[in-house]
Design a protein around this motif. Structure first.
Motif, PDB file in Angstrom:
ATOM      1  N   LYS A  94      10.626  31.726 -14.075  1.00  0.00           N
ATOM      2  CA  LYS A  94      12.031  31.451 -14.434  1.00  0.00           C
ATOM      3  C   LYS A  94      12.970  32.590 -14.007  1.00  0.00           C
ATOM      4  O   LYS A  94      14.029  32.317 -13.423  1.00  0.00           O
ATOM      5  N   GLN A 110      16.092  32.050 -11.469  1.00  0.00           N
ATOM      6  CA  GLN A 110      17.488  32.341 -11.840  1.00  0.00           C
ATOM      7  C   GLN A 110      18.173  33.173 -10.760  1.00  0.00           C
ATOM      8  O   GLN A 110      19.356  32.990 -10.491  1.00  0.00           O
ATOM      9  N   ARG A 141      18.865  30.866  -7.822  1.00  0.00           N
ATOM     10  CA  ARG A 141      19.954  29.967  -8.220  1.00  0.00           C
ATOM     11  C   ARG A 141      21.312  30.650  -8.148  1.00  0.00           C
ATOM     12  O   ARG A 141      22.320  30.036  -7.776  1.00  0.00           O
ATOM     13  N   ASP A 152       9.006  26.443 -20.710  1.00  0.00           N
ATOM     14  CA  ASP A 152      10.297  26.610 -20.031  1.00  0.00           C
ATOM     15  C   ASP A 152      11.219  25.425 -20.319  1.00  0.00           C
ATOM     16  O   ASP A 152      10.784  24.269 -20.291  1.00  0.00           O
ATOM     17  N   ASP A 153      12.480  25.764 -20.584  1.00  0.00           N
ATOM     18  CA  ASP A 153      13.501  24.724 -20.715  1.00  0.00           C
ATOM     19  C   ASP A 153      14.196  24.645 -19.358  1.00  0.00           C
ATOM     20  O   ASP A 153      14.757  25.627 -18.890  1.00  0.00           O
ATOM     21  N   TYR A 154      14.115  23.485 -18.728  1.00  0.00           N
ATOM     22  CA  TYR A 154      14.681  23.358 -17.381  1.00  0.00           C
ATOM     23  C   TYR A 154      16.117  22.848 -17.389  1.00  0.00           C
ATOM     24  O   TYR A 154      16.739  22.742 -16.341  1.00  0.00           O
ATOM     25  N   SER A 155      16.606  22.517 -18.594  1.00  0.00           N
ATOM     26  CA  SER A 155      17.898  21.817 -18.625  1.00  0.00           C
ATOM     27  C   SER A 155      19.041  22.685 -18.101  1.00  0.00           C
ATOM     28  O   SER A 155      20.054  22.161 -17.651  1.00  0.00           O
ATOM     29  N   ASP A 156      18.872  24.019 -18.112  1.00  0.00           N
ATOM     30  CA  ASP A 156      19.939  24.892 -17.591  1.00  0.00           C
ATOM     31  C   ASP A 156      19.631  25.372 -16.172  1.00  0.00           C
ATOM     32  O   ASP A 156      20.208  26.325 -15.690  1.00  0.00           O
ATOM     33  N   GLU A 157      18.661  24.707 -15.500  1.00  0.00           N
ATOM     34  CA  GLU A 157      18.237  25.222 -14.189  1.00  0.00           C
ATOM     35  C   GLU A 157      18.700  24.383 -13.004  1.00  0.00           C
ATOM     36  O   GLU A 157      18.251  24.586 -11.889  1.00  0.00           O
ATOM     37  N   GLY A 158      19.576  23.425 -13.264  1.00  0.00           N
ATOM     38  CA  GLY A 158      20.088  22.643 -12.137  1.00  0.00           C
ATOM     39  C   GLY A 158      19.011  21.784 -11.493  1.00  0.00           C
ATOM     40  O   GLY A 158      18.151  21.208 -12.177  1.00  0.00           O
ATOM     41  N   GLY A 160      13.299  18.784 -19.284  1.00  0.00           N
ATOM     42  CA  GLY A 160      14.541  18.773 -18.513  1.00  0.00           C
ATOM     43  C   GLY A 160      14.390  18.922 -17.009  1.00  0.00           C
ATOM     44  O   GLY A 160      15.391  19.100 -16.305  1.00  0.00           O
ATOM     45  N   LYS A 191      14.120  17.875 -13.154  1.00  0.00           N
ATOM     46  CA  LYS A 191      14.766  16.747 -12.476  1.00  0.00           C
ATOM     47  C   LYS A 191      13.755  15.910 -11.699  1.00  0.00           C
ATOM     48  O   LYS A 191      14.037  14.792 -11.314  1.00  0.00           O
TER      49      LYS A 191
END
Ligand SMILES: Cc1cc2nc3c(=O)[nH]c(=O)nc-3n(C[C@H](O)[C@H](O)[C@H](O)COP(=O)(O)O)c2cc1C
Length: 307
Positions: free
Chosen positions: A18, A22, A25, A55-61, A86, A88
């Motif tokens: 992660k 980041q 990203r 890992d929470d993917y919802s803030d990773e685009g 989260g 995609k």
């Protein structure tokens, strides 16, 4: 030039965690990133010692999570977890050659030898989730079995949306130049992977019919590379600030005890080719506290303004 969402960061175990994602990203807000591979056993078992299971993917685009395993039902359960976290899309590893994955557990590259099992896994995973499913594979098991097109056909027939194709066989591991077949006739979009480093490489892949490219080792110490290749970023002037930001993300994610040893390889890549980088590496390999490490980084790169 390809759009950002056609330029993928390859899954790289031990690297594309992660904090690294980041960083990538930051320079390429819309690029397609893939996590390092995650064992379906570890994910479904909620093994606590493996942080990436949570890992929470919802803030990773735009991010796909890659899973590996040989048991269709477990792979389906793992895919559901990934979707709930989260991601995609879900990517199925069908190319990893390391013995622990490919020979001992019958997953990864082994699936290039057992297309029936590969099909069962794909079938189960595609039905388990609403998000798209992709596969990542190689040209074949060895020079005599370059049957990637058969596996891609099976994947396409079972609802896989695209495939990343590493232009080496399993027996080549990571050595020798990658070769990229023409994929104009493939039934689903194919993403080229293997030795892609420059805009010229990207153009070459487009001519061969690839829908996108996936960058692996060329990104070591250069998290801005995807941004550069898609024309939205340039190599930053102040690499020290990039290093410091990456370190802070690593410390936040892993804590100092696990994070500092893990960060040493990144420091080696960031500093490669710079004057006195050998001495710098020797020094930082002996440091295990945050304050001293940051002092060494400041001293090596000079003044570090925020990026
Ligand atoms: C250290 C390392 C870790 C890797 N981890 C993964 C992984 O977790 N999943 C995967 O599908 N491929 C993995 N790969 C393969 C890469 O994603 C990629 O296919 C390969 O490095 C070829 O691309 P490149 O020539 O651009 O590096 C790994 C490769 C390396 C060198």
């Amino acid at each position: 030039m390809l759009g950002q969402n056609q330029i993928f960061a390859a899954p790289l175990a031990g690297i594309s965690d992660k904090p690294f994602r980041q960083m990538v990203r930051f320079f390429a807000p819309d690029a397609a990133l893939v996590t390092e591979m995650i064992s379906c056993h570890s994910l479904v078992g909620r093994h606590k010692n493996c942080l990436r299971n949570f890992d929470d993917y919802s803030d990773e685009g735009l991010i796909g999570a890659q899973i590996f395993g040989a048991v269709p039902e477990l792979m389906a359960d793992a895919a559901k977890i990934i979707e709930a976290q989260g991601a995609k899309w879900v990517d199925i590893n069908m190319g990893c050659p390391v013995p622990k994955v490919a020979t001992r557990s019958g997953a990864g590259a082994f699936l290039m030898r057992d297309h029936k099992l590969a099909e069962k896994i794909i079938y189960s995973v595609v039905r388990a989730v609403k998000i798209p499913v992709s596969i990542k594979t190689r040209l074949g098991w060895d020079a005599e079995h370059r049957d990637w097109a058969d596996l891609v056909r099976i994947a396409a027939d079972n609802g896989v949306r695209w495939a990343a194709l590493h232009g080496r066989t399993r027996s080549q591991l990571y050595t020798g130049a990658a070769t990229h077949p023409d994929v104009h006739d493939a039934p689903i979009p194919i993403i080229a992977n293997g030795d892609i480093k420059t805009c010229a490489d990207v153009q070459e892949m487009q001519k061969l019919g690839y829908a996108g490219v996936m960058i692996g080792r060329a990104i070591y110490g250069r998290p801005w590379l995807l941004g550069e290749l898609s024309g939205v970023a340039t190599r930053p002037e102040n690499i020290g600030a990039v290093v410091m930001r990456h370190l802070d993300l690593v410390l936040e994610y892993y804590g100092a005890k696990a994070g500092i040893p893990m960060f040493r390889k990144h420091l080696a890549w960031y500093s490669a080719g710079m004057p006195n980088s050998g001495d710098f590496r020797i020094k930082i390999n002996q440091i295990s506290d945050e304050k001293s490490l940051k002092q060494e980084i400041l001293q090596f790169w000079g003044c570090v303004d925020a990026i």
